[in-house]
Design a protein around this motif. Structure first.
Motif, PDB file in Angstrom:
ATOM      1  N   MET A   1     -16.375  19.013 -38.959  1.00  0.00           N
ATOM      2  CA  MET A   1     -15.368  18.960 -39.764  1.00  0.00           C
ATOM      3  C   MET A   1     -14.483  20.097 -40.118  1.00  0.00           C
ATOM      4  SD  MET A   1     -15.894  18.001 -44.073  1.00  0.00           S
ATOM      5  CE  MET A   1     -16.714  16.464 -43.614  1.00  0.00           C
ATOM      6  N   ALA A   2     -15.124  21.236 -40.077  1.00  0.00           N
ATOM      7  CA  ALA A   2     -14.392  22.486 -40.200  1.00  0.00           C
ATOM      8  C   ALA A   2     -13.070  22.513 -38.955  1.00  0.00           C
ATOM      9  CB  ALA A   2     -15.100  23.842 -40.130  1.00  0.00           C
ATOM     10  N   SER A   3     -13.673  22.275 -37.659  1.00  0.00           N
ATOM     11  CA  SER A   3     -12.758  22.434 -36.568  1.00  0.00           C
ATOM     12  C   SER A   3     -11.683  21.344 -36.724  1.00  0.00           C
ATOM     13  CB  SER A   3     -13.565  22.056 -35.374  1.00  0.00           C
ATOM     14  OG  SER A   3     -14.640  22.957 -34.997  1.00  0.00           O
ATOM     15  N   LEU A   4     -11.977  20.293 -37.444  1.00  0.00           N
ATOM     16  CA  LEU A   4     -10.829  19.194 -37.564  1.00  0.00           C
ATOM     17  C   LEU A   4      -9.980  19.496 -38.767  1.00  0.00           C
ATOM     18  CD1 LEU A   4      -9.767  16.539 -36.594  1.00  0.00           C
ATOM     19  CD2 LEU A   4     -11.223  15.367 -38.100  1.00  0.00           C
ATOM     20  N   VAL A   5     -10.454  19.957 -39.866  1.00  0.00           N
ATOM     21  CA  VAL A   5      -9.612  20.076 -41.024  1.00  0.00           C
ATOM     22  C   VAL A   5      -9.043  21.461 -41.281  1.00  0.00           C
ATOM     23  CG1 VAL A   5      -9.966  20.174 -43.634  1.00  0.00           C
ATOM     24  CG2 VAL A   5     -11.209  18.269 -42.174  1.00  0.00           C
ATOM     25  N   VAL A   6      -9.657  22.514 -40.874  1.00  0.00           N
ATOM     26  CA  VAL A   6      -8.899  23.756 -41.000  1.00  0.00           C
ATOM     27  C   VAL A   6      -7.535  23.708 -40.376  1.00  0.00           C
ATOM     28  CG1 VAL A   6      -9.161  25.968 -40.760  1.00  0.00           C
ATOM     29  CG2 VAL A   6     -11.010  24.945 -41.363  1.00  0.00           C
ATOM     30  N   PRO A   7      -7.475  23.487 -39.051  1.00  0.00           N
ATOM     31  CA  PRO A   7      -5.982  23.464 -38.385  1.00  0.00           C
ATOM     32  C   PRO A   7      -4.913  22.457 -39.168  1.00  0.00           C
ATOM     33  CG  PRO A   7      -7.728  23.452 -36.582  1.00  0.00           C
ATOM     34  CD  PRO A   7      -8.541  23.015 -38.041  1.00  0.00           C
ATOM     35  N   ALA A   8      -5.632  21.365 -39.502  1.00  0.00           N
ATOM     36  CA  ALA A   8      -4.771  20.497 -40.326  1.00  0.00           C
ATOM     37  C   ALA A   8      -4.287  20.961 -41.628  1.00  0.00           C
ATOM     38  CB  ALA A   8      -5.311  19.051 -40.403  1.00  0.00           C
ATOM     39  N   ALA A   9      -5.302  21.816 -42.202  1.00  0.00           N
ATOM     40  CA  ALA A   9      -5.002  22.347 -43.520  1.00  0.00           C
ATOM     41  C   ALA A   9      -4.048  23.387 -43.518  1.00  0.00           C
ATOM     42  CB  ALA A   9      -6.076  22.712 -44.231  1.00  0.00           C
TER      43      ALA A   9
END
Length: 220
Positions: free
Chosen positions: A97-105
């Motif tokens: 989830m961090a790999s997916l959400v952090v760049p988007a955030a």
């Protein structure tokens, strides 16, 4: 009892909002719209926050900084740097989830920051999004703020307050009033101050959570 009190307060707030007029009375909205361009922001909310009530916004940023410094004074900045969220490896799903959400955030936070001068958005909203991303990365076992040296935390926490201080006092050297910004550079200063405040908010929120969380190696 707490639930009943909250429900009653919610009803009162809904009724109060329903009784509000469709258009704000008086000439204040018109005055903001007429002079918003002088602040360098075309969005009336940003114009009010960074122009007409800049003192209040400045103090809000200073309060956040003071709160973080108070927490670090109790816990110790060096103890926060390098602190792990848990003695156990994070769940694989959290890392995914961090790999997916952090760049988007990061993209969303940057867009909200840039949007703030002309539409709803701005430093506090962008900083909250970026702070949540940093906190998620830390919970997932990524370095995040834990990888930042303790000596670098103070400049990051004070970036917003320092930007406001510079913007407020530099005009005094030219003989102008406090926080009197020339119209030609107002927009650039708005973006610069908003960027600095975003950094401070993005660092303050996860740092406080990291500081008050029990260290992974603490005795049970």
């Amino acid at each position: 009892m707490a639930g009943a009190a909250c429900a009653g307060l919610a009803v009162v707030l809904v009724l109060a909002v329903r009784d509000l007029p469709d258009e704000a009375p008086g000439t204040l909205p018109e005055a903001v719209a007429d002079r918003a361009a002088e602040t360098g922001a075309t969005n009336p909310v940003t114009a009010v926050l960074l122009g007409f009530r800049a003192y209040d916004t400045w103090l809000e940023v200073a309060v956040l900084m003071a709160a973080a410094i108070g927490v670090l004074a109790v816990v110790g900045a060096r103890d926060v740097a390098g602190r792990a969220p848990s003695p156990h490896p994070p769940p694989p799903l959290l890392g995914w989830m961090a790999s997916l959400v952090v760049p988007a955030a990061v993209l969303v936070g940057g867009f909200i920051l840039w949007l703030g001068s002309s539409a709803p958005g701005g430093a506090f909203q962008a900083g909250s999004v970026l702070g949540a991303a940093l906190l998620l990365a830390w919970l997932a076992g990524r370095p995040g703020l834990a990888g930042v040296p303790a000596r670098a935390l103070a400049p990051l926490l004070g970036a917003g307050t320092a930007a406001f201080l510079a913007t407020a006092t530099v005009p005094l050297l030219a003989g102008d009033a406090l926080l009197e910004v020339p119209a030609g550079v107002a927009q650039a200063l708005v973006i610069a101050v908003e960027s600095a405040v975003t950094v401070s908010v993005a660092v303050t929120l996860p740092l406080v959570v990291m500081a008050v969380r029990e260290p992974a190696d603490a005795p049970r």
